[in-house]
Scaffold this motif. Structure first.
Motif, short mmCIF file in Angstrom:
data_model
loop_
_atom_site.label_atom_id
_atom_site.label_comp_id
_atom_site.label_asym_id
_atom_site.label_seq_id
_atom_site.Cartn_x
_atom_site.Cartn_y
_atom_site.Cartn_z
N ARG A 34 0.83 -1.21 0.00
CA ARG A 34 0.00 0.00 0.00
C ARG A 34 0.86 1.26 0.00
N THR A 35 1.89 1.26 0.83
CA THR A 35 2.76 2.44 0.91
C THR A 35 4.01 2.11 1.73
N LEU A 36 4.91 3.07 1.81
CA LEU A 36 6.13 2.95 2.61
C LEU A 36 6.07 3.98 3.73
N LYS A 37 6.25 3.52 4.96
CA LYS A 37 6.26 4.42 6.11
C LYS A 37 7.66 4.44 6.73
N VAL A 38 8.14 5.64 7.02
CA VAL A 38 9.48 5.80 7.60
C VAL A 38 9.37 6.50 8.95
N LYS A 39 10.01 5.93 9.95
CA LYS A 39 10.08 6.55 11.27
C LYS A 39 11.54 6.70 11.66
N ILE A 40 11.92 7.92 12.07
CA ILE A 40 13.31 8.19 12.43
C ILE A 40 13.40 8.59 13.90
N GLU A 41 14.28 7.94 14.62
CA GLU A 41 14.56 8.28 16.02
C GLU A 41 15.82 9.14 16.04
N TYR A 42 15.68 10.40 16.47
CA TYR A 42 16.79 11.34 16.44
C TYR A 42 17.59 11.38 17.74
N GLN A 43 17.09 10.76 18.80
CA GLN A 43 17.77 10.74 20.10
C GLN A 43 18.09 12.15 20.61
N ASN A 44 17.16 13.07 20.37
CA ASN A 44 17.30 14.47 20.79
C ASN A 44 18.45 15.20 20.10
N ALA A 45 18.96 14.64 19.02
CA ALA A 45 20.05 15.29 18.28
C ALA A 45 19.46 16.15 17.17
N GLU A 46 20.31 17.01 16.59
CA GLU A 46 19.87 17.81 15.46
C GLU A 46 19.71 16.92 14.23
N THR A 47 18.89 17.38 13.32
CA THR A 47 18.53 16.58 12.15
C THR A 47 19.66 16.52 11.12
N VAL A 55 13.51 7.74 1.75
CA VAL A 55 12.76 7.27 0.58
C VAL A 55 13.63 7.38 -0.68
N LYS A 56 14.32 8.51 -0.84
CA LYS A 56 15.18 8.71 -2.02
C LYS A 56 16.35 7.73 -2.00
N LEU A 57 16.88 7.46 -0.80
CA LEU A 57 17.99 6.52 -0.67
C LEU A 57 17.61 5.15 -1.22
N ILE A 58 16.36 4.76 -0.98
CA ILE A 58 15.88 3.45 -1.43
C ILE A 58 15.52 3.47 -2.92
N THR A 59 14.77 4.49 -3.33
CA THR A 59 14.25 4.51 -4.71
C THR A 59 15.33 4.78 -5.75
N ARG A 60 16.37 5.52 -5.38
CA ARG A 60 17.41 5.81 -6.38
C ARG A 60 18.24 4.58 -6.73
N GLU A 61 18.08 3.52 -5.93
CA GLU A 61 18.73 2.24 -6.25
C GLU A 61 17.86 1.40 -7.18
N GLY A 62 16.75 2.00 -7.62
CA GLY A 62 15.85 1.29 -8.53
C GLY A 62 14.88 0.36 -7.83
N ILE A 63 14.79 0.49 -6.51
CA ILE A 63 13.88 -0.36 -5.73
C ILE A 63 12.50 0.29 -5.70
N ARG A 64 11.51 -0.42 -6.21
CA ARG A 64 10.14 0.07 -6.19
C ARG A 64 9.37 -0.64 -5.09
N ILE A 65 8.56 0.11 -4.37
CA ILE A 65 7.86 -0.45 -3.22
C ILE A 65 6.34 -0.32 -3.35
N LYS A 66 5.85 0.90 -3.42
CA LYS A 66 4.40 1.12 -3.46
C LYS A 66 3.79 0.48 -4.71
N GLY A 67 2.76 -0.33 -4.49
CA GLY A 67 2.06 -0.98 -5.60
C GLY A 67 2.71 -2.26 -6.08
N GLN A 68 3.86 -2.62 -5.48
CA GLN A 68 4.55 -3.84 -5.87
C GLN A 68 4.08 -5.03 -5.04
N PRO A 69 4.08 -6.24 -5.62
CA PRO A 69 3.74 -7.43 -4.82
C PRO A 69 4.70 -7.55 -3.64
N LEU A 70 4.17 -7.82 -2.47
CA LEU A 70 5.00 -7.89 -1.27
C LEU A 70 6.12 -8.92 -1.40
#
Length: 243
Positions: A34-47, A55-70
Motif C-alpha cells: 500500500r505504501t512505505l512508512k518511515v520513522k526516524i529516532e533522532y535521540q534528541n540530536a539535530e537533524t 525514501v530517495k535513498l531506497i528509490t534511487r537504487e531502482g527499488i520500487r515499493i508502493k504498488g509492488q507485490p510484497l
C-alpha cells in the motif's frame, strides 16, 4: 481415554493455527504494498536526515515499493542499504499485516565537526563514527581544527560506522579529538562553553571558549576529566566573583 482426547484436541488446535498462519502468509505475499512508512529516532540530536532522504535513498537504487507485490520487495537489500549509510546507527525493515512496508531508522548523534589539515570536513558522532556533512542540514556542534591528520580518503572511512567499535578505526589525531569532545560534551557548562578544539604544532589540544579571548591549553588527553573539572570551577568562580 480422557488424556488421549485432550491430546487429540491440542493436536488439532496446533495444526489449525499452523495452517491458518501459512495461509495468512501466503495470502499476504500475493498482496501489493500500500505504501512505505518511515520513522526516524533522532535521540534528541539535530537533524541530519529526514523521511524524504530515506525514501530517495531506497528509490534511487531502482527499488520500487508502493504498488509492488510484497513477495517481490527486497527487504534484505533495503536493510543492507540502510546499514551501510553513515548517518544511520540502527535500522529495521518489516512488512506489516496491513501491507505497509515499515522502515525504522535511528540516526547517529553528531558530536564534533572536524576541519582536517587536508581534505574535506566531516562529523564524528558520539561513538567515533565518521559522517559526511549533511547538505541542507547544518548542525551546530563543537569544531575541531589544526594539525589533524586523517587517512588518504576520509570517504572510505564512512563505512567505519558499521564496525562494532568505530573509535578504534580512527587515526591517533581523531581519537584525541573524539576523547576531548566527548569529555567536554558530558557537562552542560563545558558543552556550552566550548567553541573549538585545536591541535597545535606540538600535537597538544587547545580549547577556544565562546567567551573571552583566552586560549586554554588542555595538552594531551590524560587526566582530562580532572582538567575539565578545574576549568568548570575556574569559570564558575569567576562568574560568581563578577556577580
Amino acid at each position: 481415554m480422557k488424556k488421549i482426547l485432550i491430546t487429540v484436541v491440542w493436536a488439532l488446535l496446533v495444526g489449525g493455527i499452523g495452517s491458518l498462519f501459512v495461509f495468512s502468509n501466503k495470502k499476504q505475499s500475493n498482496e501489493t504494498c500500500r505504501t512505505l512508512k518511515v520513522k526516524i529516532e533522532y535521540q534528541n540530536a539535530e537533524t541530519l536526515i529526514n523521511e524524504s532522504y530515506i525514501v530517495k535513498l531506497i528509490t534511487r537504487e531502482g527499488i520500487r515499493i508502493k504498488g509492488q507485490p510484497l513477495k517481490h520487495i527486497p527487504i534484505a537489500e533495503i536493510q543492507q542499504l540502510l546499514t551501510k549509510n553513515p548517518y544511520i546507527k540502527k535500522s529495521s525493515v518489516r512488512i506489516g499485516v496491513d501491507c505497509i512496508v515499515n522502515v525504522f531508522v535511528e540516526q547517529r548523534i553528531p558530536l564534533v565537526k572536524v576541519m582536517p589539515a587536508e581534505g574535506v570536513p566531516f562529523y564524528l558522532d558520539t561513538e567515533g563514527a565518521i559522517m559526511p556533512l549533511s547538505p541542507g542540514f547544518p548542525v551546530r556542534v563543537m569544531v575541531a581544527s589544526g594539525l589533524i591528520r586523517t587517512r588518504t580518503s576520509v570517504k572510505k572511512e564512512y563505512s567505519a560506522g558499521t564496525h562494532p567499535e568505530p573509535f578504534k578505526m580512527l587515526t591517533p589525531d581523531l581519537q584525541k579529538v573524539y576523547v576531548a569532545a566527548s569529555a567536554l560534551n558530558k557537562q552542560d557548562f563545558t558543552r556550552a562553553l566550548a567553541e573549538q578544539l585545536y591541535i597545535n604544532t606540538q600535537g597538544e589540544l587547545e580549547l577556544i571558549p565562546k567567551i573571552g579571548e583566552q586560549i586554554i591549553l588542555l595538552g594531551d588527553t590524560t587526566r582530562l576529566t580532572e582538567k575539565i573539572e578545574n576549568l568548570n570551577t575556574f569559570f564558575t568562580r569567576g562568574m560568581d566573583a563578577e556577580g
